[in-house]
Write an enzyme that holds these catalytic residues in place. Structure first.
Site, PDB file in Angstrom:
ATOM      1  N   ASP A  53      12.830   0.145   7.264  1.00  0.00           N
ATOM      2  CA  ASP A  53      11.627  -0.699   7.301  1.00  0.00           C
ATOM      3  C   ASP A  53      11.264  -1.114   8.722  1.00  0.00           C
ATOM      4  OD1 ASP A  53       9.432  -1.997   6.368  1.00  0.00           O
ATOM      5  OD2 ASP A  53      10.495  -3.155   4.856  1.00  0.00           O
ATOM      6  N   LYS A  84       8.189   8.187   0.991  1.00  0.00           N
ATOM      7  CA  LYS A  84       7.281   7.040   1.016  1.00  0.00           C
ATOM      8  C   LYS A  84       5.854   7.568   0.968  1.00  0.00           C
ATOM      9  CE  LYS A  84       6.745   2.641   3.443  1.00  0.00           C
ATOM     10  NZ  LYS A  84       7.303   1.804   4.538  1.00  0.00           N
ATOM     11  N   GLU A  93      17.551  -7.206   2.623  1.00  0.00           N
ATOM     12  CA  GLU A  93      16.729  -6.241   1.893  1.00  0.00           C
ATOM     13  C   GLU A  93      16.458  -4.980   2.702  1.00  0.00           C
ATOM     14  OE1 GLU A  93      14.760 -10.239   0.714  1.00  0.00           O
ATOM     15  OE2 GLU A  93      16.203  -9.518   2.178  1.00  0.00           O
ATOM     16  N   PHE A 123       0.826  -1.209   0.000  1.00  0.00           N
ATOM     17  CA  PHE A 123       0.000   0.000   0.000  1.00  0.00           C
ATOM     18  C   PHE A 123       0.859   1.259   0.000  1.00  0.00           C
ATOM     19  CE2 PHE A 123       0.612  -1.407   4.324  1.00  0.00           C
ATOM     20  CZ  PHE A 123       0.941  -0.263   5.016  1.00  0.00           C
ATOM     21  N   LEU A 128      17.635   9.513   1.835  1.00  0.00           N
ATOM     22  CA  LEU A 128      17.882   8.727   0.630  1.00  0.00           C
ATOM     23  C   LEU A 128      19.137   7.870   0.817  1.00  0.00           C
ATOM     24  CD1 LEU A 128      17.091   8.149  -2.358  1.00  0.00           C
ATOM     25  CD2 LEU A 128      18.659   9.996  -2.995  1.00  0.00           C
ATOM     26  N   ALA A 129      19.009   6.603   0.474  1.00  0.00           N
ATOM     27  CA  ALA A 129      20.161   5.686   0.495  1.00  0.00           C
ATOM     28  C   ALA A 129      20.460   5.303  -0.950  1.00  0.00           C
ATOM     29  CB  ALA A 129      19.851   4.463   1.344  1.00  0.00           C
ATOM     30  N   ASP A 144      12.460  -7.736  11.709  1.00  0.00           N
ATOM     31  CA  ASP A 144      12.557  -8.153  10.303  1.00  0.00           C
ATOM     32  C   ASP A 144      13.906  -7.752   9.710  1.00  0.00           C
ATOM     33  OD1 ASP A 144      11.721  -9.382   7.979  1.00  0.00           O
ATOM     34  OD2 ASP A 144      10.624  -7.645   7.223  1.00  0.00           O
TER      35      ASP A 144
END
EC number: 2.7.11.1
Length: 551
Positions: free
Chosen positions: A197, A84, A183, A66, A135-136, A179
């Protein structure tokens, strides 16, 4: 408050935020502080300061169920950010407000630490929420593992140290990530780690912020199958030490090329986790072995703490005080100093284990008895591991993405106890009168008249294909099901589209369209059952012919 009838979120539910340091660094007075609960609905606290109009939006650099992450440039400072963008309507519909708040609140609490992706602003309009993030630009750790297969020992040591330092800070602030995986580990412009995240993070109550690493807290199944700790599988609890288990998995993957616990399906992965079944290559640096043997332990209380890990010989050359100001070593492949060949590893690929399947399997696994594994582990001072030359054959990612709730555990109660769910996925089901002429699927205008209903498709190991929906009071029930082994059932996959297939029995036909747009992940499983039905029908026909000939 949420206006569920009109699918709206009031601004008081998700108040805006601005990082105080953002303004102080520019000599400005910050007119906005982290918001309290007494917010006037319908107002924006920093809307006059930041809004979508203040940015030039560029390419999409990430997406979720989403949300989408876009590269964006501030029109005044011309500084680049990652913004985001979250869909408010979907957040309310899927009950994700809690997870959106968790992500924002976690990042607000962690803001300022160099190893954590920074949140600069949040703002909103009538339809969207906007998180302005650091920003990465150098991407995620996983892409470097895929590129180099085995990372150089100096790279592994340095980045493992930065990840560990970031975990230590998270835990000191009362945040358990839940988590951690390649990633979710990004790199900034100077190739320093940025953990991101936090949608599935657990925010500890203040009195537990300084609790020991092994203190456990109730937890739903979130995370990624290959990186979850045993306590989540056995007791549905999580601890700070659970992040250290995942940390060891990530370090292992950096130097070996694949996660330590991997398999073709979630059950296999979980069994390996609970039995500590993993292997170490012969070329592994000897100093790193204690890291795995002291963290891959069933009981959280038996694992080393962050401070103890820092003292391991593998980190002897790390200067922790100025870690974040050091120049990272160049990212490169592992090059042994002795003449031993490393066998070619097979091509990297992601497994076909879905998030739903992982959650279902975890629920079933948690209900099984695993006491024998725990007792065995307690008797062992160090787990026994095998050493081998070749890297592991393959690995996959059964990922439960941020904000994605695990599939309801009641699904397993909908099928007989003798059956196992081997696939579960969200689909759209469209009933049609009969198989289209020439096996052609409807297209164009005719598709507009199909009545599509969203369902969860369950595929069991005996060929049962069931479609689940929710009734009153959120009660789950099987609306319809077919036996794929029945010779009267016809299964046709659309040759012109990879997202749909057709099922027909004696009474009805349905077009099944996968929500993710890809049915290939379970096509072979379905066709396998259909082939069994065909072979049975063929044998039956031959027997009838023989009987007729005898007569």
């Amino acid at each position: 408050m949420m206006d569920l009838e009109h699918k709206r979120i009031s601004r008081s539910t998700l108040p805006d935020y601005a990082d105080p340091d953002y303004f102080e660094a520019r000599g400005e007075r910050n007119p906005v502080k982290p918001q309290s609960s007494n917010v006037v609905p319908g107002t924006s606290h920093i809307g006059s300061i930041k809004s979508p109009a203040d940015y030039v939006f560029g390419d999409i650099i990430g997406d979720g169920s989403f949300s989408k992450v876009r590269r964006a440039t501030d029109k005044k400072s011309w500084k680049e950010y990652a913004i985001k963008v979250l869909d408010k309507k979907y957040i309310v519909k899927e009950n994700k407000v809690k997870y959106v708040n968790i992500e924002r609140d976690s990042m607000m609490r962690l803001n300022g630490f160099p190893g954590i992706s920074r949140l600069f602003h949040t703002f909103q309009d009538d339809l969207k929420l906007y998180y302005v993030l650091e920003l990465a630009p150098n991407g995620e750790l996983l892409q470097y593992i895929k590129k180099y297969r085995f990372l150089d020992e100096n790279c592994v040591r340095f980045y493992a140290a930065e990840i560990l330092s970031s975990i230590e800070y998270m835990h000191s602030c009362g945040i358990i990530h839940r988590d951690l995986k390649p990633e979710n580990i990004l790199f900034d412009g100077n190739m320093h780690v940025k953990i991101t995240d936090f949608g599935t993070a657990k925010i500890l109550p203040p009195k537990y912020v300084n609790s020991p690493d092994y203190t456990t807290f109730p937890s739903s199944f979130v995370g990624t199958a290959e990186y979850v700790a045993p306590e989540l599988l056995s007791r549905q609890v999580v601890s700070k030490s659970s992040d250290l288990w995942a940390f060891a998995c990530v370090v292992y993957q950096m130097i070996v090329g694949s996660p330590p616990f991997h398999g073709s399906n979630p059950n296999n992965i979980f069994k390996k986790i609970m039995s500590l079944e993993y292997e170490l290559p012969k070329l592994l640096p000897p100093d790193i072995v204690p890291l795995f043997s002291h963290l891959f332990r069933i009981q959280p209380s038996d694992r080393s703490t962050t401070q103890q890990i820092k003292q391991f010989p593998f980190f002897a050359t790390i200067t922790w005080d100025n870690l974040w100001t050091q120049d990272p070593p160049p990212m490169q492949s592992f090059r042994p100093n002795y003449n031993i060949a490393i066998p070619n590893a097979p091509a990297y690929y992601r497994s076909n284990v879905t998030a739903a399947a992982a959650a279902n399997a975890a629920a079933a696994f948690a209900s099984a008895s695993i006491v024998k594994h725990q007792e065995t582990a307690r008797r062992q001072e160090l787990p026994t591991v095998n050493r081998f030359t070749a890297p592991t054959a393959h690995y996959g990612y059964a990922s439960l993405r941020s904000h994605q709730m695990p599939v309801d555990r009641l699904y397993y109660k909908l099928v007989p106890s003798s059956e196992s769910i081997i696939e579960s996925t969200s689909v759209f089901v469209s009933p049609i009168p009969s198989v289209p002429e020439g096996n052609k699927f409807p297209s164009g205008l005719s598709k507009m008249f199909l009545k599509r209903k969203q369902r969860v498709m369950l595929l069991t190991d005996v060929g049962r294909c069931a479609f689940v929906c929710k009734g009153k009071h959120e009660r789950l029930f099987i609306e319809m099901e077919v036996n794929l082994k029945d010779s009267s059932v016809v299964v046709i996959f659309d040759e012109n589209s990879s997202k749909r297939f057709l099922i027909e029995d004696k009474v009805q036909s349905w077009i099944i369209e996968d929500s993710s747009g890809d049915v290939t992940k379970y096509k072979d499983k379905i066709l396998k059952f259909a082939d069994v039905a065909s072979s049975h029908q063929s044998r039956s026909s031959e027997e009838n012919v023989e009987e007729n000939e005898e007569e």
